[in-house]
Design a protein around this motif. Structure first.
Motif, PDB file in Angstrom:
ATOM      1  N   PHE A   1     -37.383  41.219 144.968  1.00  0.00           N
ATOM      2  CA  PHE A   1     -37.934  41.467 143.634  1.00  0.00           C
ATOM      3  C   PHE A   1     -39.258  42.179 143.788  1.00  0.00           C
ATOM      4  CE2 PHE A   1     -38.374  37.117 145.129  1.00  0.00           C
ATOM      5  CZ  PHE A   1     -39.750  36.937 145.200  1.00  0.00           C
TER       6      PHE A   1
ATOM      7  N   TYR B   1     -40.110  41.904 137.269  1.00  0.00           N
ATOM      8  CA  TYR B   1     -39.806  40.492 137.535  1.00  0.00           C
ATOM      9  C   TYR B   1     -40.928  39.583 137.037  1.00  0.00           C
ATOM     10  CZ  TYR B   1     -35.984  42.128 140.480  1.00  0.00           C
ATOM     11  OH  TYR B   1     -34.817  42.712 140.944  1.00  0.00           O
TER      12      TYR B   1
ATOM     13  N   LEU C   1     -40.078  35.758 136.692  1.00  0.00           N
ATOM     14  CA  LEU C   1     -39.903  35.134 138.001  1.00  0.00           C
ATOM     15  C   LEU C   1     -41.256  34.892 138.658  1.00  0.00           C
ATOM     16  CD1 LEU C   1     -38.235  34.214 140.452  1.00  0.00           C
ATOM     17  CD2 LEU C   1     -38.127  36.610 141.152  1.00  0.00           C
TER      18      LEU C   1
ATOM     19  N   GLU D   1     -34.201  38.546 137.786  1.00  0.00           N
ATOM     20  CA  GLU D   1     -35.058  38.416 136.608  1.00  0.00           C
ATOM     21  C   GLU D   1     -34.244  38.121 135.353  1.00  0.00           C
ATOM     22  OE1 GLU D   1     -38.426  38.554 133.960  1.00  0.00           O
ATOM     23  OE2 GLU D   1     -38.123  38.046 136.080  1.00  0.00           O
TER      24      GLU D   1
END
Length: 430
Positions: free
Chosen positions: A61, A66, A69, A403
């Motif tokens: 990521f 993202y 996250l 995500e």
């Protein structure tokens, strides 16, 4: 104070466990049902006994794409590490291009032809500028467009050369989205453009230890393993979870106030027939991941080699196989379009996964299910009706990546009553 709703979560992938964490942290009683004998967020594989184990799939990521996250990881104090990749582009077994992520190394790229470097750089700059200044059309987005433009349509509109698309851009995105070039061409262009904008100049990162993250996400959560859920059914007293455990002989029913189905879309339709008319219209692909011992040895602290081997067959669109030469001495090969019956390399450990295949039609359909408007009623069901929610990679107006799992999980948890320590970042309409 009224008791908080009890929640059943079907599945134990990222969407399931991030939802479980958000709800349990807010005081809800949460039970996760998983048909395997282990949780699947921190799935690992090795080539043979005694060889290192690697995360399958490797969840990378980067950047603002993202955002949700990163907010969860920062809140939990989970460490991440940077991965720098050496991309090698192959047609069959013949290499035709190479470069390094974020151009962190330049000199090796000089082995490419001068004219190829110039051509790719010019196309790359033009494409990057276009996603910022000529946004793709998307229905129900801020542009107010009446249609959702595919990547194929968008590439033609901005006059992106087919050669660059087929041999440079699509192999890169195929390694991210794990689907064929034909499937990528039918993907909403806005999904790919949004990924490009929000990961621009950002390093790839991974969680240092997925098992630590999995443990934190499931703290104080009830886990029922080897539980094959057969049906999720609204009842008079709540949501009924019909399942069998162990050898499958004993059928059980448990009742919860709410349920989150965090499986693939097709599996969700099988479990909850009310939505089958919706999920049957969503496309899915099959991905094969093989792990073998490698003859390629990466140097510690150097770039990790990611070979993008594109194969063209007369009967189908080009397919790019992503071959990651892992620093541990293993090769992890991710191949879209394979079926369980097809054999992999000799001695390989094989894992098969379902992969959502977003299209302009699926975007319009899912907006009615997950969007804030009430249009979903004409489909007969909208997310949350009867106390049942969906979460997963397909449940967001974005590429079906980690995500999307996190955001859809957090939104389902908040709708049920979870209190998050941060605001959910919403870059898209759903």
């Amino acid at each position: 104070m009224d008791p908080k709703p009890s929640v059943a979560i079907i599945g134990s992938g990222p969407a399931a466990l991030f939802a479980a964490w958000a709800l349990r942290s807010s005081g809800h009683e949460v039970t996760v049902f998983e048909q395997h004998d282990h949780l699947t967020l921190a799935r690992q594989a090795s080539a043979s006994e005694g060889t290192p184990r690697v995360d399958i799939p490797m969840r990378t990521f980067s950047g603002a794409y993202y955002a949700n996250l990163f907010r969860v990881l920062n809140h939990l104090g989970i460490a991440t590490r940077v991965h720098r990749f050496h991309y090698r582009f192959l047609q069959g077994m013949a290499e035709y291009f190479q470069f390094f992520s974020n151009f962190h190394r330049i000199i090796p790229c000089l082995s490419n032809s001068f004219w190829i470097n110039l051509y790719v750089l010019a196309c790359y700059v033009w494409y990057t500028m276009a996603v910022f200044v000529v946004p793709p059309r998307i229905k129900n987005g801020s542009s107010g467009s009446e249609e959702t433009e595919t990547l194929d349509q968008y590439a033609k509109r901005i006059r992106l050369p087919d050669r660059f698309l087929d041999w440079y851009l699509l192999p890169l995105f195929a390694s991210v989205a794990t689907c064929s070039h034909g499937d990528l061409r039918q993907c909403p262009a806005a999904y790919i453009a949004d990924y490009r904008r929000r990961t621009f100049a950002a390093h790839h990162r991974t969680v240092s230890d997925m098992h630590v993250l999995q443990t934190l996400l499931t703290r104080n959560v009830t886990i029922v393993l080897q539980a094959k859920v057969e049906r999720v059914q609204p009842g008079i007293e709540g949501v009924e979870i019909h399942f069998t455990t162990g050898d499958g002989d004993k059928h059980q029913i448990r009742i919860f106030d709410r349920a989150i189905i965090a499986t693939s879309a097709k599996q969700a339709g099988e479990l909850f027939p009310t939505i089958r008319s919706i999920t049957s219209r969503l496309s899915e692909g099959r991905v094969r991941i093989s792990v073998t011992e490698s003859s390629h040895r990466a140097n510690a602290g150097r770039s990790e080699t990611l070979v993008l081997m594109t194969q063209v067959e007369d009967t189908s669109s080009p397919v790019t196989h992503a071959i990651h030469h892992h620093p541990s001495g293993l090769d992890v090969v991710v191949s879209p379009g394979f079926h369980d019956a097809e054999k992999g390399p000799a001695g390989a450990e094989l894992i098969y996964l379902n992969r959502p295949l977003p299209t302009s039609e699926s975007h319009d359909l899912l907006y009615e299910v997950f969007g804030t408007a009430s249009k979903g009623r004409k489909l007969g069901w909208k997310n949350g009706d009867y106390g049942i929610y969906l979460a997963g990679g397909y449940a967001s107006a974005s590429l079906p990546l980690l995500e999307a799992c996190v955001r859809s999980a957090l939104e389902a948890a908040v709708a049920i009553g979870a209190d998050l320590p941060f605001e959910i970042v919403k870059h898209t309409s759903f």
